[in-house]
Write an enzyme that holds these catalytic residues in place. Structure first.
Site, PDB file in Angstrom:
ATOM      1  N   ASP A 283       3.870   1.091  -6.987  1.00  0.00           N
ATOM      2  CA  ASP A 283       2.569   1.272  -7.361  1.00  0.00           C
ATOM      3  C   ASP A 283       1.951   1.285  -9.025  1.00  0.00           C
ATOM      4  OD1 ASP A 283      -0.003   1.478  -6.646  1.00  0.00           O
ATOM      5  OD2 ASP A 283       0.049   3.692  -6.447  1.00  0.00           O
TER       6      ASP A 283
ATOM      7  N   HIS B 198      -7.505   0.446  -3.126  1.00  0.00           N
ATOM      8  CA  HIS B 198      -6.880   1.537  -3.951  1.00  0.00           C
ATOM      9  C   HIS B 198      -8.027   2.706  -3.825  1.00  0.00           C
ATOM     10  CE1 HIS B 198      -3.102   0.237  -5.780  1.00  0.00           C
ATOM     11  NE2 HIS B 198      -3.463  -1.119  -5.135  1.00  0.00           N
ATOM     12  N   GLY B 199      -7.446   3.786  -4.233  1.00  0.00           N
ATOM     13  CA  GLY B 199      -8.503   5.200  -4.358  1.00  0.00           C
ATOM     14  C   GLY B 199      -9.084   5.278  -2.970  1.00  0.00           C
TER      15      GLY B 199
ATOM     16  N   SER C 194      -8.354   8.168  -1.100  1.00  0.00           N
ATOM     17  CA  SER C 194      -8.343   9.504  -1.006  1.00  0.00           C
ATOM     18  C   SER C 194      -9.866   9.911  -0.819  1.00  0.00           C
ATOM     19  CB  SER C 194      -7.635  10.164  -1.989  1.00  0.00           C
ATOM     20  OG  SER C 194      -6.011  10.092  -1.833  1.00  0.00           O
TER      21      SER C 194
ATOM     22  N   ASN D 202      -4.362   2.612   0.113  1.00  0.00           N
ATOM     23  CA  ASN D 202      -3.443   3.672  -0.850  1.00  0.00           C
ATOM     24  C   ASN D 202      -4.149   4.654  -0.686  1.00  0.00           C
ATOM     25  OD1 ASN D 202      -2.516   0.987  -1.227  1.00  0.00           O
ATOM     26  ND2 ASN D 202      -2.075   1.639  -3.392  1.00  0.00           N
ATOM     27  N   VAL D 203      -3.182   5.901  -0.450  1.00  0.00           N
ATOM     28  CA  VAL D 203      -3.290   7.317  -0.520  1.00  0.00           C
ATOM     29  C   VAL D 203      -2.452   8.412  -1.400  1.00  0.00           C
ATOM     30  CG1 VAL D 203      -3.758   9.522   0.683  1.00  0.00           C
ATOM     31  CG2 VAL D 203      -4.487   7.317   1.665  1.00  0.00           C
TER      32      VAL D 203
ATOM     33  N   THR E  95      -4.239  11.038  -4.081  1.00  0.00           N
ATOM     34  CA  THR E  95      -4.681  12.140  -4.614  1.00  0.00           C
ATOM     35  C   THR E  95      -4.887  13.271  -3.121  1.00  0.00           C
ATOM     36  OG1 THR E  95      -5.799  11.334  -6.267  1.00  0.00           O
ATOM     37  CG2 THR E  95      -6.461  13.405  -5.901  1.00  0.00           C
TER      38      THR E  95
END
Length: 284
Positions: free
Chosen positions: A82, A208-209, A211, A230-231, A233
């Site tokens: 990543d 992405h981002g 969370s 995508n996870v 945080t």
């Protein structure tokens, strides 16, 4: 063979109308929770690591752990680089056995982004390694990659097609208003832009981002072409907060095998929710 490429995973998701979650791993406990939960729910998942994660764990160690856990649970797993930026670093990890790569050259001008990504694609495809790249930039910080919110750029739909065709990538990460890290308030995602990108590009799209995004927003992005979520945080925060709470309430605790259970439980809730939001339960 239990360690697989992300290419088939994402193509299946694109055909099936769901998304595959990519969970960023930071320690053994995160890996255990992600794999155990995914296996119990028969859900495809991607084990993702930033350059910092691979440095922390060691590439060979991480590959061996993913392989061992995939065999233990009889569950297919993909391991993914990543936000990697350096060709030599990517090449070394591919030669070690990694079969999925994100080359992040999104900070470069368009033509240079294409050139950098194509170099990686040409190399990786010789090893049957799938490649993701990003067009546009997300705000926030992921490992050593930091972008000020004011400098974040949205993906241009027409450029997205040119980018995909010129580079030969297998999946495209798009910028539609998400950011790395957690959100102080709900983000305003540009669903219209995502729909336009989908019309221009027939590749699996990546978000992405994710969370902290609402279930409604995640599921809407999937309807519009997102195939990988995508996870990172959200898992770190769940782990850290649960651990802090437990040690505050049990200051006498000294055995990590005991006090890490609360952190694992908190992460398990996150993983289960993300899998449900992605609609991938039973798809492995």
């Amino acid at each position: 063979m239990y360690v697989v490429s992300t290419k088939q995973m994402l193509n299946n998701a694109q055909r099936g109308g769901y998304a595959v979650p990519a969970f960023n791993i930071h320690n053994l406990e995160t890996m255990q929770v992600v794999v155990e939960t995914a296996a119990n729910l028969h859900a495809p998942v991607i084990i993702a690591g930033t350059p910092g994660t691979f440095t922390h764990a060691g590439t060979e160690n991480l590959l061996a752990l993913v392989s061992a856990m995939a065999k233990q649970y009889h569950h297919p797993l993909a391991i993914h680089l990543d936000h990697h930026t350096k060709f030599d670093d990517i090449a070394q990890k591919v030669r070690s056995g990694v079969r999925s790569v994100m080359i992040d050259a999104s900070h470069l001008p368009f033509a240079q982004n294409i050139s950098r990504v194509k170099e990686v694609v040409d190399f990786c495809h010789r090893f049957d390694v799938s490649v993701e790249a990003e067009l546009g930039q997300l705000g926030g910080q992921e490992d050593d990659v930091q972008v000020n919110e004011a400098d974040a750029l949205y993906t241009n739909p027409a450029q997205a097609r040119e980018f995909a065709e010129a580079t030969g990538i297998d999946s495209l990460a798009v910028a539609i208003g998400t950011a790395h890290g957690m959100y102080a308030s709900a983000p305003a995602l540009d669903f219209s832009r995502l729909e336009n990108i989908r019309q221009w590009v027939n590749l699996p799209l990546v978000l992405h981002g994710a969370s902290g995004l609402s279930t409604k927003d995640i599921q809407q992005t999937i309807k519009l072409g997102i195939c990988k979520i995508n996870v990172a945080t959200e898992l770190k925060n769940a782990f850290s907060q649960a651990l802090k709470n437990y040690l505050t309430e049990h200051p006498e605790a000294t055995d990590p095998r005991d006090y890490l259970q609360s952190a694992k439980s908190a992460m398990r809730d996150v993983v289960s929710k993300v899998i449900a939001d992605c609609g991938c339960e039973g798809r492995a």
